[in-house]
Enzyme design. Structure first.
Site, PDB file in Angstrom:
ATOM      1  N   VAL A  41       0.908  -1.162  -0.331  1.00  0.00           N
ATOM      2  CA  VAL A  41      -0.029  -0.317   0.115  1.00  0.00           C
ATOM      3  C   VAL A  41       0.988   1.334  -0.173  1.00  0.00           C
ATOM      4  O   VAL A  41       1.675   1.087   1.108  1.00  0.00           O
ATOM      5  CB  VAL A  41      -1.508   0.128   1.422  1.00  0.00           C
ATOM      6  CG1 VAL A  41      -1.606   0.768   1.059  1.00  0.00           C
ATOM      7  CG2 VAL A  41      -2.068  -1.281   1.176  1.00  0.00           C
ATOM      8  N   LYS A 198      10.493   3.789  22.921  1.00  0.00           N
ATOM      9  CA  LYS A 198      11.148   2.354  22.733  1.00  0.00           C
ATOM     10  C   LYS A 198      10.742   2.340  24.389  1.00  0.00           C
ATOM     11  O   LYS A 198      11.363   1.030  24.754  1.00  0.00           O
ATOM     12  CB  LYS A 198      12.421   2.649  22.032  1.00  0.00           C
ATOM     13  CG  LYS A 198      12.163   3.270  21.128  1.00  0.00           C
ATOM     14  CD  LYS A 198      13.471   3.720  20.285  1.00  0.00           C
ATOM     15  CE  LYS A 198      13.389   3.948  18.679  1.00  0.00           C
ATOM     16  NZ  LYS A 198      14.174   4.436  17.794  1.00  0.00           N
TER      17      LYS A 198
HETATM   18  N1  HSE Z   1      14.417   7.533  13.983  1.00  0.00           N
HETATM   19  C1  HSE Z   1      14.354   6.908  14.253  1.00  0.00           C
HETATM   20  C2  HSE Z   1      16.145   7.343  15.295  1.00  0.00           C
HETATM   21  C3  HSE Z   1      14.469   5.606  13.822  1.00  0.00           C
HETATM   22  O1  HSE Z   1      16.448   7.963  14.851  1.00  0.00           O
HETATM   23  O2  HSE Z   1      16.505   6.518  16.096  1.00  0.00           O
HETATM   24  C4  HSE Z   1      14.236   4.464  14.461  1.00  0.00           C
HETATM   25  O3  HSE Z   1      12.991   3.928  15.444  1.00  0.00           O
END
Ligand code: HSE
Length: 420
Positions: A41, A198
């Site tokens: 997509v 995260k």
């Molecule tokens: N924008 C994120 C980083 C990408 O720079 O770590 C990976 O999750």
């Protein structure tokens, strides 16, 4: 044969399709079956991307396709992606995602909805490093004492260039965007939110703790100046953005912010787009994970690993690592104000008689003990007071900074960076 539908063919989606094709020999041998992309997509059908599978701009062409076994969600965003993956699960399709923002807000609902359907998300944390696998499987025998590390490749790339080459902030952010490291909205990277998403995912696997970004201390790198980078260097530190999770009896502290790290520590040596995460388990001791934290191929490597895993077993592990809560041991989130740390402060003052005495009195009034202090002339009339503290409470430091900022001989709000 396993058929895959990819929703979102940007940097990571394109690399995912390429890896599945270019490494088909090893992938099918490892999975025990052939894995092919049936459909992808995209937002704009008019761009020619040269894919050898069908392209559509309608997600339902994947979600309602009975031949598609695995939906790979790489569209980004939170609520739209949530609706899409919910529908995929409802239609009995396994899901693989790299979407940390989605998981930061909806991971427990998704676990509930997925039940026995596989829902995997290795690429959501630290790009190519198999940290979720390590934490959920490899370290499952341990009580996790702490997780600490560099979880945003963009910020680490920027801080490395700002430190080693003195490249200007805006120039280097643009470069990180061009290299495909940064989020669609790079303020997620530099503001610390991406690392926080995260950290929240890892904290769920390590501690079974359900917290949202709004609940934790998040600061980015926007206010880190060349001046502080240079002072840090002079005193034997480097500045990096860290995500930190630490268990203290029945509380867990979660925080993301820039840190001064002694330059000889391993984490201080992790440069560029690399991520590095230390996990300390009560039985295993310290383990360290290192690898590329962003970029198409690195992230897609983790996406494809999840696809292979699902193709092999079709089963789901407990998505967030806990099959049920620990009996009688509920961990709660520590209030940000109760967090303890050492601090670096740069207080820019008018260089006048009595200033130092007034400042040190405010330290004492706020229960903060100075470890080292140095005065450096800044201009003819002003000086930088460079101070490191002994361990202090976050609430005391914040109150003290407010008090100091309001003094007429203080030229701007003191710079504060926590010391690891
Ligand atoms: N924008 C994120 C980083 C990408 O720079 O770590 C990976 O999750």
């Amino acid at each position: 044969m396993i058929k895959v539908g990819i929703i979102g063919l940007g940097t990571v989606g394109t690399s995912t399709a390429q890896i599945l094709k270019e490494n088909a020999d090893v992938i099918s041998a490892r999975a025990g079956t052939q894995i092919v992309v049936k459909r992808g997509v995209v937002r704009d059908l008019h761009k020619d991307r040269g894919f050898d599978f069908q392209i559509t701009d309608n997600v339902d062409d994947i979600l309602n396709d009975d031949e598609i076994d695995i939906v790979v969600e790489l569209m980004g965003g939170v609520e739209g992606a949530f609706e899409v993956v919910k529908k995929a699960l409802k239609n009995g399709k396994a899901v693989v995602t790299a979407n940390k923002a989605l998981l930061a807000y909806h991971r427990y609902e998704l676990q509930e909805i997925a039940q026995d359907i596989a829902f995997e998300y290795e690429a959501s944390v630290a790009g190519g490093i198999p940290i979720i696998n390590a934490l959920r499987d490899g370290l499952s025998a341990n009580h996790i004492k702490s997780i600490m590390g560099i979880m945003n490749g963009t910020c680490n790339y920027m801080m490395t260039k700002m430190t080693n080459e003195r490249v200007a902030y805006d120039t280097i952010l643009k470069e990180a965007q061009e290299l495909g490291y940064a989020e669609a909205d790079p303020s997620f990277d530099v503001g610390g939110y991406d690392a926080a998403h995260k950290l929240l995912i890892l904290a769920s696997i390590a501690y079974g703790i359900d917290a949202k970004p709004e609940d934790i201390l998040i600061e980015g790198i926007q206010n880190i100046s060349q001046e502080d980078i240079c002072f840090a260097k002079e005193f034997g530190y480097v500045i990096k953005l860290l995500g930190i999770a630490k268990k203290d009896t029945d509380e867990v502290e979660l925080r993301v912010h820039a840190c001064l790290i002694p330059k000889e520590q391993m984490i201080a040596k992790i440069d560029g787009v690399m991520n590095g995460i230390s996990v300390v388990g009560d039985k295993v001791g310290e383990t360290l994970y290192y690898g590329p934290g962003a970029g198409g191929n690195a992230t897609a490597s983790a996406v494809v690993a999840n696809i292979i895993d699902i193709a092999r077993s079709g089963k789901s592990k407990p998505m967030l690592g806990f099959d049920r809560p620990m009996e009688g041991k509920t961990l709660t989130l520590k209030a940000a104000s109760d967090i303890e740390s050492k601090y670096y402060l740069r207080i820019n003052v008018s260089d006048k008689r009595g200033v130092l005495a007034k400042i040190t009195k405010i330290f004492e009034d706020n229960n903060i003990s100075v470890e080292t202090m140095l005065q450096r002339p800044a201009t003819n009339q002003s000086a930088n007071l460079l101070i490191s503290t002994h361990i202090a409470y976050e609430r005391d430091i914040q109150n003290m900074i407010k008090e100091i900022a309001s003094l007429d001989f203080v030229n701007f709000t003191p710079v504060m960076i926590r010391i690891v």
